[in-house]
Design an enzyme around this catalytic site. Structure first.
Site, PDB file in Angstrom:
ATOM      1  N   LYS A 101       0.824  -1.210   0.000  1.00 20.04           N
ATOM      2  CA  LYS A 101       0.000   0.000   0.000  1.00 20.04           C
ATOM      3  C   LYS A 101       0.856   1.257   0.000  1.00 20.04           C
ATOM      4  O   LYS A 101       0.522   2.237  -0.661  1.00 20.04           O
ATOM      5  CB  LYS A 101      -0.951   0.002   1.199  1.00 20.04           C
ATOM      6  CG  LYS A 101      -2.044  -1.039   1.060  1.00 20.04           C
ATOM      7  CD  LYS A 101      -3.163  -0.816   2.041  1.00 20.04           C
ATOM      8  CE  LYS A 101      -4.280  -1.827   1.804  1.00 20.04           C
ATOM      9  NZ  LYS A 101      -5.306  -1.763   2.848  1.00 20.04           N
ATOM     10  N   LYS A 107      -9.073 -12.974  -7.712  1.00 15.44           N
ATOM     11  CA  LYS A 107     -10.116 -12.978  -6.679  1.00 15.44           C
ATOM     12  C   LYS A 107     -11.147 -11.885  -6.944  1.00 15.44           C
ATOM     13  O   LYS A 107     -10.792 -10.797  -7.407  1.00 15.44           O
ATOM     14  CB  LYS A 107      -9.470 -12.705  -5.313  1.00 15.44           C
ATOM     15  CG  LYS A 107      -9.439 -13.940  -4.426  1.00 15.44           C
ATOM     16  CD  LYS A 107      -8.649 -13.734  -3.156  1.00 15.44           C
ATOM     17  CE  LYS A 107      -9.249 -12.764  -2.172  1.00 15.44           C
ATOM     18  NZ  LYS A 107      -8.523 -12.734  -0.886  1.00 15.44           N
ATOM     19  N   LYS A 138     -13.332  -5.454  -5.111  1.00 18.64           N
ATOM     20  CA  LYS A 138     -13.814  -4.110  -5.433  1.00 18.64           C
ATOM     21  C   LYS A 138     -12.866  -3.367  -6.358  1.00 18.64           C
ATOM     22  O   LYS A 138     -13.275  -2.516  -7.132  1.00 18.64           O
ATOM     23  CB  LYS A 138     -13.890  -3.284  -4.127  1.00 18.64           C
ATOM     24  CG  LYS A 138     -15.058  -3.602  -3.282  1.00 18.64           C
ATOM     25  CD  LYS A 138     -16.244  -2.789  -3.697  1.00 18.64           C
ATOM     26  CE  LYS A 138     -17.506  -3.597  -3.663  1.00 18.64           C
ATOM     27  NZ  LYS A 138     -17.796  -4.254  -2.407  1.00 18.64           N
TER      28      LYS A 138
END
Ligand code: TRP
Length: 366
Positions: free
Chosen positions: A145, A228, A231
């Site tokens: 991140k 997977k 979102k």
């Protein structure tokens, strides 16, 4: 030896939890009664998707029958990257409504919102002070991140995220923490911090175990069946959302990517698209994959999609309807969450008080 490719998804069973070593919990009040389980799911978008539902929520609903279950919405974790405050509030309520509509019973389980229990942030500070900089910087989720944001401008909250998660867990002394495999490193850090505190200050925390459903219903993107369901996919067409209109859901299933050939058969390698559809079918109907393969011998992918669309819509429609009903009355929803936060605080406050006292902080008079 080759693994059978259609092993039914493994769900966490009471035996999994009871098989855990609980010897370090013997001194706790309530020990020997129901075992405790805690988990949280970040409200990353407006609706949970089918992967969140089948991969986590369905499991939680089972867990709450056998255990003293705590489920929460980590809204403090949601602001480690900048967010619109109204969107945070909206997503928190949306997530709560879907948890309840999906089967979390706020009377059986303790369902709450993280920011409403200030002890989480209070314990996180102590844990941050016990974590090495190198230890925190080694977390792969942080590295990913921070790299995405640019390490210089990434907020310190990203680095602190796992210590807040450790606080979420340790405040409730759970034996088990059912989470996805991507959270394994954070649970390991939680265990290390619990042990570190215990060895410095004497037995305080239960050292929790992570429960990682091995083959748990793993749901993939309908357009990219090797990734997977998430979102953050570049197109929403591969997603099934709990709150989408049934006709959107049906359409997305009918336009799912399938594979070469015509045979309806589970084979993750050769037929990722069809295999994903079969996994979803099995999970929403409780029919087994071999049973489904048998039922579609000689039939085409199209038949499978039509029937699957119907099965998914049938399973999700009552959840959607109930969630929308709950969202129609936000005051009642807030009242339920407030009640959950009060129950959570009753457990968390004495644990925090013990930690603060052992850390050398003076006891407040009120
Ligand atoms: N980090 C978890 C996730 O992204 C969410 C979470 C936060 C959590 N605190 C937790 C999960 C404590 C289990 C226990 O999925």
């Amino acid at each position: 030896m080759t693994e059978p490719t259609h092993r039914p998804p493994r769900r966490i069973s009471p035996a999994d939890v009871l098989a855990q070593d609980t010897s370090n919990t013997a001194h706790l009040p309530g020990a020997g009664t129901k075992h405790r389980v805690l988990s949280g799911m970040q409200p990353s978008g407006d609706s949970l998707h089918l992967g969140n539902y089948l991969g986590a929520l369905v499991n939680w609903v089972k867990v709450q029958e056998e255990f003293d279950a705590f489920f929460f919405i980590p809204d403090l974790h949601a602001i480690t990257t900048p967010q619109d405050p109204e969107a945070v509030r909206h997503r928190t309520r949306n997530t709560a409504a879907q948890f309840i509509a999906g089967g979390i019973d706020p009377e059986k389980s303790v369902l709450f919102v993280q920011s409403q229990v200030p002890e989480h942030a209070q314990l996180a500070w102590v844990l941050m002070c016990m974590t090495g900089m190198g230890e925190a910087e080694r977390m792969t989720q942080f590295k990913d991140k921070a790299a995405k944001q640019g390490t210089e401008s990434a907020g310190v909250g990203l680095l602190a995220y796992p210590m807040l998660m450790a606080a979420d867990i340790l405040l409730y002394q759970p034996h088990g923490v059912p989470v996805g495999d991507d959270q394994r490193q954070h649970v390991e850090l939680t265990r290390d911090l619990a042990q570190r505190f215990n060895s410095r200050h004497g037995e305080t925390f239960v050292v929790p175990s992570g429960f990682y459903p091995e083959n748990g219903a793993r749901i993939y993107d309908l357009q990219h069946p090797t990734a997977k369901m998430s979102k953050s996919a570049d197109s929403p067409n591969g997603l099934i959302n709990l709150l989408d209109e049934p006709k959107v859901t049906a359409k997305r299933i009918k336009s799912a990517v399938t594979d070469d050939g015509t045979e309806v058969r589970f084979d993750r390698e050769a037929k990722p698209g069809v295999s994903n559809l079969l996994s979803i079918f099995a999970a929403v109907t409780d029919r087994s994959i071999p049973e489904l393969e048998e039922a579609y011998v000689g039939k085409m992918y199209g038949h499978l999609k039509v029937d699957l669309a119907e099965a998914v819509v049938e399973r999700l429609t009552p959840i959607r309807t109930r969630a929308l009903e709950l969202l129609d009355d936000p005051a009642e929803l807030d009242r339920l969450l407030d009640h959950g936060a009060a129950k959570a605080r009753a457990v968390a406050a004495p644990v925090l008080a013990e930690v603060y006292s052992k850390s050398g902080f003076l006891t407040p008079s009120r």
